[in-house]
Design a protein around this motif. Structure first.
Motif, PDB file in Angstrom:
ATOM      1  N   LEU A 294      -0.130   4.440  11.862  1.00  0.00           N
ATOM      2  CA  LEU A 294      -0.768   3.157  11.550  1.00  0.00           C
ATOM      3  C   LEU A 294       0.235   2.014  11.659  1.00  0.00           C
TER       4      LEU A 294
ATOM      5  N   ARG B 132      -7.441  11.810  12.784  1.00  0.00           N
ATOM      6  CA  ARG B 132      -7.254  11.510  11.357  1.00  0.00           C
ATOM      7  C   ARG B 132      -8.551  11.231  10.614  1.00  0.00           C
TER       8      ARG B 132
ATOM      9  N   MET C 150     -10.667   6.614   6.823  1.00  0.00           N
ATOM     10  CA  MET C 150     -11.632   6.164   5.826  1.00  0.00           C
ATOM     11  C   MET C 150     -11.102   4.896   5.166  1.00  0.00           C
ATOM     12  N   GLY C 151     -11.987   4.185   4.500  1.00  0.00           N
ATOM     13  CA  GLY C 151     -11.593   3.051   3.673  1.00  0.00           C
ATOM     14  C   GLY C 151     -10.805   2.006   4.445  1.00  0.00           C
ATOM     15  N   HIS C 152      -9.726   1.527   3.826  1.00  0.00           N
ATOM     16  CA  HIS C 152      -8.927   0.478   4.438  1.00  0.00           C
ATOM     17  C   HIS C 152      -8.357   0.924   5.789  1.00  0.00           C
ATOM     18  N   ASP C 153      -7.994   2.200   5.896  1.00  0.00           N
ATOM     19  CA  ASP C 153      -7.439   2.697   7.155  1.00  0.00           C
ATOM     20  C   ASP C 153      -8.456   2.520   8.287  1.00  0.00           C
ATOM     21  N   LEU C 154      -9.701   2.859   7.983  1.00  0.00           N
ATOM     22  CA  LEU C 154     -10.760   2.725   8.978  1.00  0.00           C
ATOM     23  C   LEU C 154     -10.922   1.265   9.395  1.00  0.00           C
TER      24      LEU C 154
ATOM     25  N   MET D  36       0.836  -1.200   0.000  1.00  0.00           N
ATOM     26  CA  MET D  36       0.000   0.000   0.000  1.00  0.00           C
ATOM     27  C   MET D  36       0.868   1.247   0.000  1.00  0.00           C
ATOM     28  N   SER D  37       0.554   2.169  -0.912  1.00  0.00           N
ATOM     29  CA  SER D  37       1.363   3.385  -0.981  1.00  0.00           C
ATOM     30  C   SER D  37       1.138   4.246   0.260  1.00  0.00           C
ATOM     31  N   ASP D  38       2.013   5.218   0.451  1.00  0.00           N
ATOM     32  CA  ASP D  38       1.971   5.992   1.682  1.00  0.00           C
ATOM     33  C   ASP D  38       0.986   7.150   1.641  1.00  0.00           C
ATOM     34  N   HIS D  39       0.576   7.563   2.835  1.00  0.00           N
ATOM     35  CA  HIS D  39      -0.258   8.759   2.928  1.00  0.00           C
ATOM     36  C   HIS D  39       0.559   9.995   2.586  1.00  0.00           C
ATOM     37  N   ILE D  40      -0.151  11.017   2.107  1.00  0.00           N
ATOM     38  CA  ILE D  40       0.516  12.294   1.875  1.00  0.00           C
ATOM     39  C   ILE D  40       1.067  12.816   3.200  1.00  0.00           C
ATOM     40  N   VAL D  41       0.264  12.661   4.261  1.00  0.00           N
ATOM     41  CA  VAL D  41       0.738  13.024   5.598  1.00  0.00           C
ATOM     42  C   VAL D  41       1.492  11.822   6.163  1.00  0.00           C
TER      43      VAL D  41
END
Ligand SMILES: Nc1ncnc2c1ncn2[C@@H]1O[C@H](COP(=O)(O)OP(=O)(O)OP(=O)(O)O)[C@@H](O)[C@H]1O
Ligand SMILES: [Mg+2]
Lengths: 274, 228
Positions: free
Chosen positions: B13, B74, B77-81, B1-6
């Motif tokens: 995580l 934060r 959303m999505g997979h992070d959630l 999984m690519s990284d968050h902008i932040v």
């Protein structure tokens, strides 16, 4: 058009209900392409908007959300150089047909903008203007009733009922935005388009608008463009994700925000867009 | 999984999932060591396993604080959630597994001289597939593999069968010599604890599956066996 001229239709709830059954599609867009001169801003988008539901349009800046939204009430007509292809059907009628009057269309498809834009007139006249020019009111009393009802529906009546003659611009930003929503619903639209209606508002004013959207949902088809994913998640039942002028994914809002099917959607909503 | 902008979000995580793995590692060694203490009658090791549970509790409450903060700051959303919600569930499953292993270690310290080696071996034998389940489900978590999670989920029947046979075996030892009843009761609880650990592993498998796929492993697919 069946805006019942000359009758106090606004006061009778049954007449203001949209004409189609629950869950029916209010607007059906087929193969929409939009060009600004040579540049194509929307690429062959087909989607429909159901009645009595809020559809959110999300996507990175410049992806074409506002352009697409403006197709729905022919606001792109007013932009020089802008060309729209494809069919947009409302009640089976193509709104781009030559015999459709854009002014009448815009009373059926109301619009609320990012920056509240009240007319430089009194609060009362801001609301009364539309019903007057469309002949929706039968005399002064009727017009008063429409103004009150619209302001009540927009949740603004209690705050302004003693100062209806004050200029619309004397209200706070959040109040002005609700005034604009009241103005939009005063002409009995079937559809309400909102382009980032809360981006200039604080969280409380935003919550008021969101509560209003939720309330309006029971009778209108609402389309909202928002940069706030949380707002899209809070107010909409369906969410469409746009990227580079394409409709990437359209789905149930719950599904889009908990389990999107497309990687580009996932990357965008989780803040991974490169 | 690519990284968050932040990037700090990605780091948070990663730290959360590293803590889950740490908890998993501790829970796994607690199972292995509690049964090792039982088989070797090593009271010192048993005491040490009991203490290790405190560490698990500390990491769990720290993970919980991280999760609350992630949700508040934060708005995942999505997979992070799904990852964060699963971490919350998985950490409490691991904490329960630790409690059950601790309980086995405690009981191992209370056994009297009437226990025979067969009784000890019955428990040790049963602990093998149980710690293997935990190891497999932690692997599924680490590699974000729904296939591995589903395999664990489907293998729980083996443990249930194992439990039923240990239960019957234990009863025969008690019938043979009623002086074994006190120790035997402890050991029946140990077997039950191991069986419960197996159940927690299948719960973890469900959360791993949900985290990765976004759908629920349906309870209907797995044939349920009779339980004691
Ligand atoms: N009047 C115009 N003339 C020429 N190009 C335009 C015009 N309006 C928009 N565009 C272009 O069309 C594309 C889509 O713009 P649009 O305003 O629809 O995006 P948006 O998704 O609403 O962005 P934002 O979130 O920043 O409001 C952009 O590339 C933009 O530069
Ligand atoms: Mg825009």
């Amino acid at each position: 058009m069946d805006t019942t001229q000359g009758t106090p239709a606004m006061m009778d709830d049954t007449l203001t209900l949209p004409r189609s059954a629950d869950g029916a599609q209010r607007i059906d867009c087929r193969n929409i392409k939009v060009f600004y001169g040579q540049a194509q801003a929307i690429h062959d988008v087909s989607m429909s908007f159901p009645d009595r539901a809020v559809t959110a349009l999300i996507g990175p800046s410049g992806c074409g959300k506002s352009t697409f939204l403006r197709c729905l009430n022919r606001m792109n007509d007013t932009i020089e150089n802008c060309r729209v292809e494809g069919e947009i059907l409302m009640d089976g009628e193509n709104i781009n047909d030559e015999d459709v009057d854009p002014v009448l269309l815009r009373s059926r498809v109301g619009m609320v903008f990012q920056k509240p834009n009240p007319f430089p007139k009194s609060i009362y006249d801001n609301i009364a203007y539309g019903p007057r020019i469309h002949g929706l009111a039968n005399g002064r009393e009727d017009l008063d009733a429409i103004v009150e009802k619209s302001l009540r529906r927009a949740g603004l009546w209690e705050e302004v009922k003693d100062r209806l003659t004050a200029p619309g611009t004397s209200l706070s930003g959040g109040q002005q935005q609700r005034l604009c929503i009241a103005r939009a619903i005063a002409v009995q639209p079937e559809v309400i388009l909102m382009d980032e209606p809360c981006s200039a508002l604080d969280p409380i004013a935003t919550a008021r608008i969101e509560e209003l959207i939720d309330d309006l949902r029971s009778r209108y088809c609402i389309v909202i463009v928002t940069h706030s994913m949380q707002q899209a998640a809070r107010v909409s039942q369906r969410t469409a994700f746009f990227h580079l002028g394409n409709l990437v994914e359209l789905g149930d809002t719950n599904q889009i925000f908990t389990n999107p099917r497309e990687k580009r959607t996932e990357d965008y909503i989780t803040g991974r867009f490169g | 999984m690519s990284d968050h902008i932040v990037s700090a979000y990605s780091e948070e995580l990663e730290r959360l999932s590293a803590d889950i793995m740490k908890m998993g590692g501790i829970a796994e060694t607690m199972i292995v060591d509690s049964t090792r203490a039982l088989s070797a009658n090593d009271l010192e090791l048993a005491r040490e396993v009991v203490l290790r549970d405190l560490l698990l509790d500390v990491i769990e409450s720290d993970a919980e604080r991280q999760i609350v903060s992630l949700i508040a700051r934060r708005q995942p959303m999505g997979h992070d959630l799904r990852m964060i919600l699963s971490a919350m569930k998985i950490s409490s499953e691991l904490e329960r597994i630790g409690d059950l292993a601790k309980n086995i270690a405690k009981r191992a310290q209370r056994l009297d001289d009437n226990v025979n080696d067969e009784m000890r071996n019955a428990i040790v034998r049963m602990s093998k597939p149980v710690s293997r389940q935990l190891n497999n489900v932690l692997n599924a978590y680490a590699s974000a593999s729904p296939e591995k999670a589903k395999l664990v989920w489907e293998s729980d029947d083996d443990i249930d069968n194992h439990y039923n046979s240990v239960f019957r075996e234990m009863l025969t030892y008690l019938v043979e010599d009623p002086r074994r009843i006190t120790a035997g009761a402890h050991m029946l609880f140990m077997a039950k604890n191991l069986e419960r650990i197996g159940d927690h592993c299948t719960n973890i498998a469900e959360f791993v599956y949900y985290q990765v796929v976004g759908d629920y492993l349906s309870e209907l697919e797995r044939p349920k066996q009779d339980q004691v």
